[in-house]
Design a protein around this motif. Structure first.
Motif, mmCIF file in Angstrom:
data_model
loop_
_atom_site.group_PDB
_atom_site.id
_atom_site.type_symbol
_atom_site.label_atom_id
_atom_site.label_comp_id
_atom_site.label_asym_id
_atom_site.label_seq_id
_atom_site.Cartn_x
_atom_site.Cartn_y
_atom_site.Cartn_z
ATOM 1 N N ASP A 92 2.766 1.534 -3.401
ATOM 2 C CA ASP A 92 1.848 1.875 -4.479
ATOM 3 C C ASP A 92 1.385 3.325 -4.399
ATOM 4 O O ASP A 92 1.209 3.990 -5.429
ATOM 5 N N ARG B 232 5.091 -0.519 -11.916
ATOM 6 C CA ARG B 232 4.969 0.934 -11.763
ATOM 7 C C ARG B 232 5.955 1.453 -10.716
ATOM 8 O O ARG B 232 6.541 2.525 -10.877
ATOM 9 N N PHE B 233 6.144 0.684 -9.655
ATOM 10 C CA PHE B 233 7.108 1.085 -8.632
ATOM 11 C C PHE B 233 8.520 1.110 -9.209
ATOM 12 O O PHE B 233 9.297 2.029 -8.949
ATOM 13 N N SER C 217 4.248 5.458 -5.772
ATOM 14 C CA SER C 217 4.541 5.246 -7.191
ATOM 15 C C SER C 217 3.436 5.791 -8.087
ATOM 16 O O SER C 217 3.665 6.054 -9.277
ATOM 17 N N GLN D 67 0.827 -1.204 0.000
ATOM 18 C CA GLN D 67 0.000 0.000 0.000
ATOM 19 C C GLN D 67 0.864 1.259 0.000
ATOM 20 O O GLN D 67 0.602 2.219 -0.747
ATOM 21 N N TRP E 147 2.094 -8.693 -6.341
ATOM 22 C CA TRP E 147 2.194 -7.237 -6.248
ATOM 23 C C TRP E 147 1.918 -6.677 -7.648
ATOM 24 O O TRP E 147 2.835 -6.479 -8.436
ATOM 25 N N ASN F 146 1.294 -3.846 -8.949
ATOM 26 C CA ASN F 146 1.906 -2.580 -9.369
ATOM 27 C C ASN F 146 3.420 -2.543 -9.192
ATOM 28 O O ASN F 146 4.023 -1.462 -9.149
#
Length: 390
Positions: free
Chosen positions: A128, A173-174, A131, A125, A168, A170
């Protein structure tokens, strides 16, 4: 063959140039994960000790879980633009970013030790949230702020991505955030006080491991080796400390000014010793974290001049942190103590693995246990590295 004076001078110059350049460590052929500061085998050891109730690991774990960073009600506070001036003034998101990154790492550790998925989900959390939002760091402390937060984020990400079976979504994106927002701010280094560049290179190397970016790893490691040699003095360096070429510290007077007015150079002294021990601790900590990450990645810097400089810097500062009388030649006879919880990683590697006595460092390390957090980029190292054989 008899060497002429000219030949001897040229030879000495060439040898001096070669010796002045620290050897570069190439990126590993295959990166090890999790592999930023702490390895899977180290995590397994810590988990075994905590579950057995053994000390000091159980006490260190309890301390971590009682901290605000493990609070499951924590709400992320991301910003698109984090603005940090000198000494974080203004502080527009600086503390929030650092502490959310620290909380992500804390929850990742809590996940690994307890196997309670709530902690993994909290770490996700937090990662995310940032990011999805952050775009840039601004103002004078932007490089340092990026280095501090950028040191904690990949530690958390490595544990979650490579050990949490719940997924995970995302994660990509991270990784893009680390690549596009963090890495460009730090990869080219700094000509400020040495703790800046050491922290920035710690972050760059950790990010490079997570991204499996060999070119950035190599670039950051080369800067780290040069800065380490210029940050901690060894008698073998010669009359004066080594320098970073881009800083043009080409006279004794310039070097003395940069070393906070200190004109007597002894083994273990750092460029910031006479500033204060707190900033010196930042540099020493970053130095130990990079050495540990490099070892996990298959290249052991502890057996190089990095390890020698770390060992002597720890011992030199531990002595005075423990209360030894400060001689008149050192910082005018007065130092500003406050090294921080930064000894566990280097002490464990150099004492337990390599067998160096390190009497003062051992005394300080045991006095400070369990080592907590400096609320910037150091956290829970008695838990992860205290007397850890892995």
């Amino acid at each position: 063959m008899r060497r002429t004076p000219l030949l001897a001078a040229v030879t000495a110059l060439l040898l001096g140039g070669l010796l002045a350049q620290p050897a570069a460590e190439a990126a590993p052929t295959t990166f090890t994960h999790p592999g930023v500061t702490v390895s899977r085998s180290q995590l397994d050891f810590a988990r075994t000790q905590v579950l057995a109730g053994a000390q000091p690991w159980k006490g260190a774990f309890d301390q971590m879980m009682a901290s605000r960073y493990a609070d499951q009600n924590r709400v992320p506070r991301p910003r698109a633009i984090v603005e940090c001036g000198s000494y974080s003034n203004p502080n527009n998101g600086c503390t929030d970013e650092r502490e959310d990154a620290m909380a992500a790492y804390t929850n990742a550790l809590a996940w690994y030790i307890t196997r309670d998925s709530r902690y993994a989900q909290k770490a996700i959390q937090l990662m995310d949230a940032w990011s999805a939002v952050i775009q840039d760091h601004t103002n004078s402390n932007a490089p340092l702020q990026t280095g501090w937060a950028g040191s904690s984020w990949p530690r958390a990400a490595e544990i979650i991505k490579h050990t949490y079976p719940g997924g995970w979504p995302n994660a990509g994106r991270f990784a893009t955030m680390l690549r596009d927002v963090y890495l460009p701010e730090i990869i080219n280094g700094s000509n400020s006080n040495g703790n800046w560049e050491l922290s920035m290179m710690e972050a760059a190397i950790g990010i490079s491991v997570h991204l499996e970016d060999k070119a950035s790893y190599d670039k950051a490691m080369a800067k780290f080796r040069t800065r380490t040699a210029a940050y901690v003095y060894l008698a073998s360096d010669g009359e004066l400390p080594k320098t970073v070429p881009s800083q043009n510290l080409d006279t004794r007077d310039k070097i003395v000014r940069y070393w906070q007015g200190q004109s007597t150079f002894v083994t273990g002294l750092t460029q910031e010793t006479c500033r204060d021990f707190t900033h010196t601790g930042y540099g020493i900590s970053a130095l130990s974290h990079v050495a540990e990450t490099s070892r996990i990645q298959g290249q052991d810097l502890y057996g190089t001049d990095v390890g020698e400089r770390l060992r002597h810097a720890l011992g030199f500062h531990a002595k005075y942190e423990l209360g030894a009388t400060v001689p008149g030649w050192l910082c005018g006879g007065s130092v500003r103590r406050g090294l921080g919880p930064v000894t566990e990683v280097g002490y464990n590697a150099l004492h337990h693995r390599l067998g160096h006595p390190m009497t003062n460092t051992e005394a300080l390390t045991r006095q400070q246990r369990p080592a907590g957090s400096n609320n910037l980029f150091v956290a829970w190292e008695t838990l992860t590295h205290g007397d850890n054989p892995n």
